[in-house]
Every structure is written in C-alpha cells, then in structure tokens.
Scaffold this motif. Structure first.
Motif, PDB file in Angstrom:
ATOM      1  N   ARG A  67      57.659 -52.445 -44.631  1.00 20.06           N
ATOM      2  CA  ARG A  67      58.511 -53.207 -43.964  1.00 20.06           C
ATOM      3  C   ARG A  67      57.739 -54.648 -43.522  1.00 20.06           C
ATOM      4  N   LEU A  68      56.374 -54.256 -43.308  1.00 20.44           N
ATOM      5  CA  LEU A  68      55.369 -55.426 -42.992  1.00 20.44           C
ATOM      6  C   LEU A  68      54.333 -55.711 -43.941  1.00 20.44           C
ATOM      7  N   GLY A  69      54.914 -55.698 -45.118  1.00 18.58           N
ATOM      8  CA  GLY A  69      53.749 -55.894 -46.441  1.00 18.58           C
ATOM      9  C   GLY A  69      53.848 -54.903 -47.658  1.00 18.58           C
ATOM     10  N   SER A  70      53.821 -55.392 -48.664  1.00 18.74           N
ATOM     11  CA  SER A  70      53.872 -54.267 -49.899  1.00 18.74           C
ATOM     12  C   SER A  70      52.748 -53.525 -49.525  1.00 18.74           C
ATOM     13  N   ILE A  71      52.813 -52.318 -50.257  1.00 21.54           N
ATOM     14  CA  ILE A  71      51.351 -51.467 -50.408  1.00 21.54           C
ATOM     15  C   ILE A  71      50.235 -52.017 -50.936  1.00 21.54           C
ATOM     16  N   GLY A  72      50.894 -52.831 -52.159  1.00 24.12           N
ATOM     17  CA  GLY A  72      49.579 -53.617 -52.647  1.00 24.12           C
ATOM     18  C   GLY A  72      49.097 -54.770 -51.870  1.00 24.12           C
TER      19      GLY A  72
ATOM     20  N   VAL B 210      45.368 -50.350 -42.412  1.00 22.25           N
ATOM     21  CA  VAL B 210      45.899 -48.869 -42.390  1.00 22.25           C
ATOM     22  C   VAL B 210      47.454 -48.907 -41.795  1.00 22.25           C
ATOM     23  N   LEU B 211      48.200 -48.131 -42.370  1.00 18.78           N
ATOM     24  CA  LEU B 211      49.709 -48.085 -41.863  1.00 18.78           C
ATOM     25  C   LEU B 211      49.741 -46.965 -40.590  1.00 18.78           C
ATOM     26  N   ASP B 212      49.057 -46.227 -40.615  1.00 20.53           N
ATOM     27  CA  ASP B 212      48.923 -45.415 -39.307  1.00 20.53           C
ATOM     28  C   ASP B 212      47.770 -45.233 -38.691  1.00 20.53           C
ATOM     29  N   ILE B 213      47.300 -45.807 -37.734  1.00 18.40           N
ATOM     30  CA  ILE B 213      45.912 -45.999 -37.221  1.00 18.40           C
ATOM     31  C   ILE B 213      45.577 -44.868 -36.369  1.00 18.40           C
ATOM     32  N   ASP B 214      46.357 -44.081 -35.778  1.00 20.00           N
ATOM     33  CA  ASP B 214      46.282 -42.860 -35.065  1.00 20.00           C
ATOM     34  C   ASP B 214      45.940 -41.689 -35.980  1.00 20.00           C
ATOM     35  N   GLU B 215      46.621 -41.791 -37.271  1.00 22.94           N
ATOM     36  CA  GLU B 215      46.260 -40.778 -38.186  1.00 22.94           C
ATOM     37  C   GLU B 215      44.964 -41.027 -38.569  1.00 22.94           C
ATOM     38  N   LEU B 216      44.614 -42.221 -39.002  1.00 25.83           N
ATOM     39  CA  LEU B 216      43.066 -42.541 -39.590  1.00 25.83           C
ATOM     40  C   LEU B 216      42.289 -42.092 -38.602  1.00 25.83           C
ATOM     41  N   TYR B 217      42.364 -42.227 -37.227  1.00 24.65           N
ATOM     42  CA  TYR B 217      41.439 -41.883 -36.359  1.00 24.65           C
ATOM     43  C   TYR B 217      41.107 -40.611 -36.126  1.00 24.65           C
ATOM     44  N   ARG B 218      42.118 -39.862 -36.400  1.00 19.53           N
ATOM     45  CA  ARG B 218      42.077 -38.359 -36.161  1.00 19.53           C
ATOM     46  C   ARG B 218      41.096 -37.663 -37.521  1.00 19.53           C
ATOM     47  N   ARG B 219      41.572 -38.435 -38.723  1.00 21.13           N
ATOM     48  CA  ARG B 219      40.894 -37.837 -39.974  1.00 21.13           C
ATOM     49  C   ARG B 219      39.367 -38.519 -39.986  1.00 21.13           C
TER      50      ARG B 219
ATOM     51  N   VAL C  86      51.622 -42.106 -45.890  1.00 27.68           N
ATOM     52  CA  VAL C  86      52.914 -42.945 -45.200  1.00 27.68           C
ATOM     53  C   VAL C  86      53.815 -43.379 -46.158  1.00 27.68           C
ATOM     54  N   LEU C  87      53.352 -43.793 -47.314  1.00 30.77           N
ATOM     55  CA  LEU C  87      54.293 -44.479 -48.209  1.00 30.77           C
ATOM     56  C   LEU C  87      55.144 -43.293 -48.611  1.00 30.77           C
ATOM     57  N   ARG C  88      54.629 -42.263 -49.044  1.00 38.19           N
ATOM     58  CA  ARG C  88      55.443 -41.153 -49.472  1.00 38.19           C
ATOM     59  C   ARG C  88      56.347 -40.491 -48.335  1.00 38.19           C
ATOM     60  N   ALA C  89      55.978 -40.490 -47.213  1.00 38.54           N
ATOM     61  CA  ALA C  89      56.724 -40.034 -46.308  1.00 38.54           C
ATOM     62  C   ALA C  89      58.102 -40.964 -45.689  1.00 38.54           C
ATOM     63  N   ARG C  90      57.709 -42.159 -45.986  1.00 39.65           N
ATOM     64  CA  ARG C  90      58.657 -43.173 -45.045  1.00 39.65           C
ATOM     65  C   ARG C  90      59.102 -43.989 -46.183  1.00 39.65           C
ATOM     66  N   GLY C  91      58.706 -44.184 -47.379  1.00 42.12           N
ATOM     67  CA  GLY C  91      59.368 -44.927 -48.504  1.00 42.12           C
ATOM     68  C   GLY C  91      59.561 -46.155 -48.280  1.00 42.12           C
TER      69      GLY C  91
END
Length: 465
Positions: free
Chosen positions: A52-57, A229-238, A42-47
């Motif tokens: 927006r809702l917290g640093s990746i760290g 997680v930043l994309d819970i739908d994608e996590l559910y799929r994986r 998500v970070l690579r795709a959205r930069g």
C-alpha cells in the motif's frame, strides 16, 4: 558513448554504499538480511495490502544514509555531490532543541523530490552540520580551535566535485565518467584509516560525542545506513533473538490498529570499532570509538500541517502521562492515546485533512451517464476516484535526536545559561547557497497535481476539494 542518468547514478551509489558499509559494519548486513526476511513474510501474509505504501521492489531497495559535516563550505560540497544524484535539501531539523543531551547540530535531508524519481529510487541522506558558534556547547577558545581544525581539512577531492557539477548540469554522465564518479563518491564516505588525535578527540568528546565524531577527525564517513522494513516490531524481536543489542525503544508513533503515519525508527547500539589513535607523544596506538550504528525504519503516510500538529499534541499527552505513571510502559500509554485521538482509517485522515493523498480516476466505475459530483469526499465515497496515500519521505527531529542519544556513551555538557545561536531554514539555505525545500509544500504539490488531473478528466469547472 552510452550515458548514465541521475537516477541510475543514485541507485548505483546507494547500492555500492550499502556494500561498503556492510564490509565496515558486519552487523549492518545482518540488519539488511533480517529486514528482507520480515518483508517477505509480511508480503506473504498480507498480499497486495503490504504494498500500500510502495512496491516491495522499492521497499527492498530503499535506504537512507546519515553523514555529519563541520562547516557551511563542507555542506555546500555535500550538496554538489548529491545534486549529481538528483537529490535536493528538504526540511530543516534542529537537533540541539530536540535532544536532552548535547547534540550540537542542525540538519537537512538530501533526497529526490519528484514522485517518479522517488519511485525509481528513494535514496536519502540525513546530513547534519556542526554548530561551533553556539556558546552553550563551545566557549570562544574551543570554537576558535575547532573552526581552525575544520578549515584545514578536505573531505571531497576537486575531481569528484567537478564530475558532480557536470552530472547536475547535464542530468547524466558518460559511462566511464559515471564509474569514476561513483568510485570517488563512495571512497569519500569510507572510514579513514588515518590515526585520530586522541587528545583532541577527547576534548571534543567531553562536550559531545557527536561533536567529536564530526570535528575530531580529518574525514567524514557514513554514520549509519538504514533499510526499510514493513514490520519494525517484528524486526526488533528477531534482531534481539539473534543476540544483537538494540536500543531501548522504537522512536516515533506507536504500534496500533490504525494506519501507519510518518516514521518509526530503531537501531542496534553503536559498536566499538578499532581505530588507530595518535597519542600526545606522537605514538600510534590501537583504540576504539563507539559512534556508528545500524538504523532501520518503517514509513507511513505523510501528514498535513494540521495532522503534524495533532501528532505533536499527542506526543505531549504521552509525555505528560508517562511522567505521571512511571511504572507504565510508554508504548502502552502511547497506543491508548493514539486510539483515543488519532483517526483510525485512511478515509478519516483524508476527510479531516490530516494526511496527504494522490487521487486517480477509478478504472472500474460503470459508465452510466451520470454526472460526477463536485466535492472530493463524494467523488471518493461514490467510487469515482481512488485515494492513494503519499509516503512520508522525511524525518522527525525528536526521533532523530532519540536515535542519536540512545547511541551516545555520555550526555556531554551543555551550558543552558548561555543564549543559543539561532539557526533556521533560511539560515541553512544561505549556508548551502540553495533553497532548503519545505516538505509540506512538496506533498501538497503532489496532491494538488493529482486533483487537477481528476478535474480535467471529469470536465469539472473547479478542482475538487
């Protein structure tokens, strides 16, 4: 001697708890690994927009845990342990009313409350208290037996509580004592190898699997530990693709094209864990209990009381339409309801007073000598200030109950002809011996502090609204 501050204790405790739980529940480690992969993608795709809702760290390090205790005395001791970590009880959640099945607990969440402390490490622990006094679940005889059992156990050693009190009073511990505190604290939440009294556990399990998990054993343990997680739908799929059995739904708001609000949660199903069981004749045999699971969450923007009222109203609409159209996917119904009724941008949420933001002066605004406007909307529209969303740091009782229910092996029993025992935030504050804080007040205070700073910086007579 160097000292370890409360936030450092909190970060170290969260990290060690995560390692411990990963050893106990290997599927949790898979969940953490998949969460990290999704976040990196998500970070690579959205930069920068992904942060927006917290640093990746912050997002990568973020965890919330869940524990369950049986008595107000145990809850008070929990508060002392988490007080050492700079964590305070925030919010009151009545899962008895939010659940259709038997979940006889009321809950709060221990967490940091200061914005800087949350940014350093936002560790939270959702803590549930059993309600033996509620006759809908426990008759007089079972209540007496249960309370007697709970009164005879010790969850936290006195040495741990003494160190916790010192850390809370002084805001830090010397390094050697900090290390000892962390070892004792993590050990207190490990799964105990002590044999479980099978007959007693099964007696409580007929009432509620949650009651058995609390009152059927002589210790407490981490019930689940939750990465963000930043994309819970994608996590559910994986996770599903890896062969991990997930619960049927993602709890909370639907996936939609507008801003993320509040909290979305899901989990993998509770796993059968081998446990030693003591039979009525005193023999110890191998058994299995299915009570612990792996939860994951995606956090959105904190809503105001008005925003939360709208959220609850939309849930009602979704419930009604889902009952009328049982063949339709609930997620599709919810998305359509949201897109009709929920503001589709942060700007609209702010303008309608439905969500909380902090405000700061724009660094890049030309200094052209013009006086600033006095209304908040004009300050934002004309780029005098920027609005930054406040992350929702708390929980949703219906979602928490949904996660609990999805991981229960049965519905349990509940006598709705009985009058339920009343519990509220004031009762819980009394049981804790400290105030249960109102999350709406905390968000509003953060927003108001930022507006006061804007007013001072722009030399405004009144705080902009």
């Amino acid at each position: 001697m160097p000292a370890t501050g409360q936030w450092q204790l909190r970060a170290a405790f969260a990290e060690r708890l995560s390692h411990m739980y990963g050893r106990e529940v290997p599927a949790y480690t898979t969940l953490v690994d998949v969460s990290r992969e999704v976040n990196e993608d998500v970070l690579r795709a959205r930069g920068a927009d992904a942060e927006r809702l917290g640093s990746i760290g912050r997002v990568t390090a973020e965890r919330h845990g869940a524990i369950r205790v049986g008595t107000p005395r145990e809850l008070q001791q929990v508060a002392r342990v988490f007080g050492a970590l700079g964590m305070h009880p925030v919010g009151f959640y009545d899962l008895r009313e939010a659940a259709a099945s038997a979940v006889p607990v009321v809950s709060t969440a221990f967490r940091p409350v200061d914005g800087e402390e949350l940014a350093r490490n936002p560790f939270r622990v959702f803590t549930s208290l059993l309600t033996p006094a509620d006759p809908r679940f426990f008759d007089a005889d079972l209540r007496t037996r249960l309370e007697s059992f709970l009164a005879g156990r010790e969850l936290f050693p006195p040495e741990l509580l003494a160190l916790a009190d010192r850390a809370a009073a002084e805001g830090e511990l010397p390094e050697d004592e900090a290390e000892h505190f962390l070892q004792l604290a993590v050990r207190a939440f490990e799964l105990s190898p002590e044999p479980v009294d099978r007959a007693w556990y099964e007696t409580l399990e007929r009432i509620s699997a949650v009651a058995a998990d609390i009152g059927g054993v002589r210790s407490t343990h981490i019930n689940h530990l939750t990465p963000r997680v930043l994309d819970i739908d994608e996590l559910y799929r994986r996770m599903t693709d890896r062969g991990i059995e997930m619960i049927d739904t993602i709890q909370g708001p639907p996936a939609w094209k507008g801003p993320d609000v509040l909290l979305r949660q899901t989990s993998f199903r509770a796993l059968a864990e081998r446990r030693a069981m003591r039979t009525p004749d005193g023999a110890v045999v191998s058994g299995a209990l299915r009570v612990r699971f792996g939860e994951v969450e995606a956090r959105g923007i904190a809503l105001t009381r008005e925003g939360r009222a709208l959220y609850d109203e939309l849930l009602g609409h979704v419930d009604e339409q889902a009952s009328q159209h049982p063949s339709k996917a609930r997620s599709d119904i919810a998305r359509a309801v949201w897109e009709r009724h929920m503001p589709g941008s942060e700007q609209e949420l702010a303008a309608e007073g439905l969500a909380f933001f902090t405000y700061r002066l724009a660094d890049d605004r030309p200094r052209d000598g013009r006086k600033p406007p006095t209304s908040l909307s004009e300050l934002v529209d004309h780029s005098w200030v920027h609005a930054e969303p406040i992350v929702y740091e708390d929980f949703l009782p219906r979602s928490a109950a949904g996660i609990f229910q999805s991981n229960l092996s049965g519905e349990g029993t509940r006598d709705n002809d009985q009058q339920g025992t009343a519990y509220d935030a004031a009762w819980l504050s009394g049981a804790l011996g400290r105030d249960v804080l109102d999350p709406f007040d905390l968000y509003e205070q953060r927003q108001n502090r930022s507006l006061a700073q804007v007013a001072r910086a722009l030399d405004l007579t009144d705080t902009p609204r």
